[in-house]
Design an enzyme around this catalytic site. Structure first.
Site, mmCIF file in Angstrom:
data_model
loop_
_atom_site.group_PDB
_atom_site.id
_atom_site.type_symbol
_atom_site.label_atom_id
_atom_site.label_comp_id
_atom_site.label_asym_id
_atom_site.label_seq_id
_atom_site.Cartn_x
_atom_site.Cartn_y
_atom_site.Cartn_z
ATOM 1 N NE ARG A 15 -35.194 6.852 -26.992
ATOM 2 C CZ ARG A 15 -35.262 7.257 -28.263
ATOM 3 N NH1 ARG A 15 -36.425 7.529 -28.790
ATOM 4 N NH2 ARG A 15 -34.171 7.380 -28.986
ATOM 5 C CD GLU A 48 -39.059 8.118 -36.079
ATOM 6 O OE1 GLU A 48 -40.070 7.800 -35.416
ATOM 7 O OE2 GLU A 48 -37.907 8.131 -35.606
ATOM 8 C CG HIS A 88 -37.974 3.914 -34.847
ATOM 9 N ND1 HIS A 88 -37.335 3.966 -33.631
ATOM 10 C CD2 HIS A 88 -37.159 3.198 -35.663
ATOM 11 C CE1 HIS A 88 -36.189 3.321 -33.708
ATOM 12 N NE2 HIS A 88 -36.054 2.840 -34.931
ATOM 13 C CG HIS A 101 -37.030 3.541 -29.589
ATOM 14 N ND1 HIS A 101 -36.719 4.372 -30.633
ATOM 15 C CD2 HIS A 101 -35.872 3.333 -28.898
ATOM 16 C CE1 HIS A 101 -35.419 4.647 -30.587
ATOM 17 N NE2 HIS A 101 -34.881 4.028 -29.554
ATOM 18 C CD GLU A 161 -40.413 4.839 -31.055
ATOM 19 O OE1 GLU A 161 -40.099 4.025 -31.940
ATOM 20 O OE2 GLU A 161 -39.634 5.726 -30.644
HETATM 21 ZN ZN ZN Z 1 -38.034 5.074 -32.036
#
Ligand code: ZN
Length: 421
Positions: free
Chosen positions: A242, A384, A309, A182, A185
């Protein structure tokens, strides 16, 4: 919400494909946080957000889990008033998105330092990351090589580093880590780059790290979505992009983490090309995703996979497409628990762990589901990274090294767990 406002909403929604999502300027834009305390409120937010085209920083994922939404000053009063009438009270997490981007403008202007003076404390443009990869694999020729995946939609090379400390004739299991699927990020590629650098610079100096490096052949892809990543560096207006950059009618980009060929485009993915979670015209429509999938398929004895991410501080295992748990969940989640424990020991940063669908939200067609479901990579994870929403995607660069150091300890602990299980 009054009828007039509703009409404005509808008009804005219709304008969406040409308008706001993913494109600044962000002057006066705020990021608000809402925390639904019951299932109807979660559903209400899901429905509301699916009907509007706001930039959702953190989507509804369940009761008592916060939802972050970016709003223009134009929408702010209408939306917060509307939600307040429904019993949902917003707090402002970020007062002015543009102000933070302004403060961080220096990131984009960092002129490519010579690769041998690569500054791990800064966010870097793609070319600088590629220079660094070229340089570091030259310095550590005996154990690091570059590998090529394919060319991106816009024709950029997709390049990774393979680290292998074992003679060629001895087979070892493989471990894959990737960042930047993404685009916005940024902490993800930065953390992956830092960890790869440490794996080479500290080899034979740090014994735990050396053991980790020696246990696997490492495949490290710092920027999985190069077109999107480059686009976020274009100017302020594109910082929040993104997706990939392929073209679909009036809109651009597919969510490369909804494009994998397992339960593709079911729950938690959109068929709308203008949506931030657009699954694409078909599974593996994105050359970047297909390229990585083909490459992964050819790696013998792939034991571990992590897709990094941001943000939310979560260590997650399959499934994403369903809240049902896979048969290996216990072992997978024990790996997560091992990782987050080691991570927390460094600076006290707290991560949660669990299955993707249960801990964040249902998302079909994601990378970790595919590597687990199709390639039988039992230890497949989506992570994440920092933070929990103070800066969200706009994490200041002084957190790159701390994020890198703590995540590296998590990786060391997880690699050991995977090796021994
Ligand atoms: Zn992501």
């Amino acid at each position: 919400m009054g009828t007039l406002n509703q009409l404005v909403f509808i008009a804005l929604t219709l304008l969406g494909p040409f308008g706001t999502l993913g494109h600044g300027p962000w002057t006066g834009h705020k990021v608000i946080r809402l925390t639904p305390h019951n299932v109807p409120d979660v559903k209400l937010l899901q429905t509301f957000l699916s009907e509007q085209r706001f930039d959702v920083w953190r989507a509804p994922s369940g009761v008592n889990r916060s939802v972050d939404i970016q709003l223009s000053s134009f929408d702010f009063d209408d939306v917060t008033n509307y939600l307040r009438e429904k019993g949902l009270h917003a707090t402002v997490m970020i007062e002015d998105v543009q102000q933070i981007i302004d403060e961080q403008r220096a990131y984009r202007n960092v002129k490519g330092p010579k690769a041998n003076e690569f500054d791990y404390t800064k966010y870097h443009q793609l070319d600088d990351i590629y220079d660094w990869m070229q340089n570091i694999t030259n310095v550590y020729k005996d154990r690091a090589t570059l590998f090529n995946i394919t060319k991106s939609y816009e024709g950029r090379e997709m390049v990774g580093i393979k680290i292998s400390t074992q003679p060629q004739n001895i087979k070892r299991p493989a471990f894959w880590i990737e960042g930047g699927i993404h685009a916005r990020e940024w902490i993800s590629p930065a953390t992956v780059v830092f960890m790869a650098g440490q794996m080479l610079d500290l080899y034979k100096l740090d014994m735990d790290l050396t053991e980790m490096v020696d246990s696997f052949d490492w495949y490290i892809l710092p920027v999985t979505n190069p077109d999107g990543y480059v686009y976020t560096f274009t100017d302020d207006r594109t910082r929040m992009w993104r997706k990939t950059r392929s073209k679909h009618g009036f809109c651009y980009g597919v969510d490369p983490n909804r494009n994998w060929d397992l339960e593709w485009c079911k729950e938690g993915a959109s068929k709308d090309p203008c949506s931030d979670t657009y699954c694409g015209p078909s599974a593996f429509s994105e050359v970047e995703v297909k390229g990585v999938a083909d490459f992964l398929s050819k790696i013998e004895n792939l034991k571990g996979f992590i897709d990094f991410h941001s943000y939310s501080q979560l260590w997650m295992s399959p499934w994403g497409y369903t809240t049902k748990l896979p048969e290996d969940f216990e072992a997978q989640d024990e790996g997560s628990a091992t990782a987050v424990k080691a991570l927390e020991e460094v600076y006290g940063t707290k991560y949660k762990h669990g299955s993707i669908a249960n801990i964040i939200y249902v998302a079909s067609g994601s990378s970790a589901d595919w590597t687990y479901g199709k390639l039988d990579v039992k230890y497949s994870y989506g992570v994440e990274l920092r933070d929990t929403g103070k800066y969200g995607f706009l994490l200041p660069d002084d957190q790159i090294i701390p994020s890198g150091k703590e995540t590296l300890q998590a990786l060391i602990a997880l690699a050991k767990y995977v090796r021994d299980n």
